[in-house]
Scaffold this motif. Structure first.
Motif, short mmCIF file in Angstrom:
data_model
loop_
_atom_site.label_atom_id
_atom_site.label_comp_id
_atom_site.label_asym_id
_atom_site.label_seq_id
_atom_site.Cartn_x
_atom_site.Cartn_y
_atom_site.Cartn_z
N THR A 29 18.07 24.33 69.50
CA THR A 29 17.15 23.70 70.43
C THR A 29 16.48 22.46 69.82
OG1 THR A 29 16.74 25.78 71.54
CG2 THR A 29 15.10 24.04 71.86
N ASN A 33 16.69 18.68 71.34
CA ASN A 33 15.47 17.96 71.74
C ASN A 33 15.40 16.55 71.18
OD1 ASN A 33 14.78 20.30 73.01
ND2 ASN A 33 13.15 20.87 71.58
N GLN A 34 16.16 16.27 70.14
CA GLN A 34 16.10 14.95 69.51
C GLN A 34 16.80 13.87 70.32
OE1 GLN A 34 17.76 15.26 65.58
NE2 GLN A 34 16.46 16.98 65.00
N ASN A 56 13.42 13.25 75.57
CA ASN A 56 12.58 14.44 75.42
C ASN A 56 11.14 13.96 75.48
OD1 ASN A 56 11.69 17.01 74.95
ND2 ASN A 56 11.80 16.78 72.72
N ARG A 74 15.37 17.81 82.50
CA ARG A 74 15.90 18.63 81.40
C ARG A 74 15.02 19.85 81.20
NH1 ARG A 74 16.34 14.85 76.40
NH2 ARG A 74 16.81 16.77 75.22
N ASN A 76 14.54 22.07 78.05
CA ASN A 76 14.89 22.20 76.64
C ASN A 76 15.08 23.65 76.23
OD1 ASN A 76 14.87 19.43 76.25
ND2 ASN A 76 12.72 19.40 75.59
N LYS A 79 18.44 24.25 76.93
CA LYS A 79 19.34 23.22 76.39
C LYS A 79 20.23 22.66 77.49
CE LYS A 79 20.71 26.23 73.43
NZ LYS A 79 21.51 26.90 72.38
#
Length: 118
Positions: A29, A33-34, A56, A74, A76, A79
């Protein structure tokens, strides 16, 4: 590099709606997120184009051709990145892919076909 899997395409009439999903099943995760994630589409006779992207946090971005009709989001924790498409037009027909932004050659999946036709 993320491995991404697209789903949710299909045949829909003009004016209809579809929701596409893009999942990164093998990613951690924090790694997912990056990345800024984008939806791209390949339409007949045209180069693959970026139609929407979501960082993000921060602002989403859209191509002029889909702004006001498509919504990217999104989750997160799952994912997953979604593309909600409304008021679909024949010119939206194509194969939709997700990838990072900028895109990574190793992150292209098989895409999902969207066909808008009566």
């Amino acid at each position: 590099q993320l491995r991404l899997v697209e789903s949710g395409g299909g045949l829909v009439q003009p004016g209809g709606s579809l929701r596409l999903s893009c999942k990164a099943p093998r990613a951690i995760t924090s790694t997912f997120n990056q990345y800024v994630i984008g939806w791209y589409r390949q339409t007949p006779g045209r180069q693959r184009e970026l139609v929407a992207s979501v960082p993000n946090g921060g602002s989403t971005d859209y191509a002029d051709s889909v702004r006001g009709r498509f919504t990217i989001s999104r989750d997160n924790s799952r994912k997953t990145v979604y593309l909600q498409m409304q008021n679909l037009k024949a010119e939206d027909t194509g194969v939709y892919y997700c990838n990072t932004v900028p895109n990574s050659a190793n992150s292209w999946g098989q895409g999902t076909q969207v066909t808008v036709s009566s």
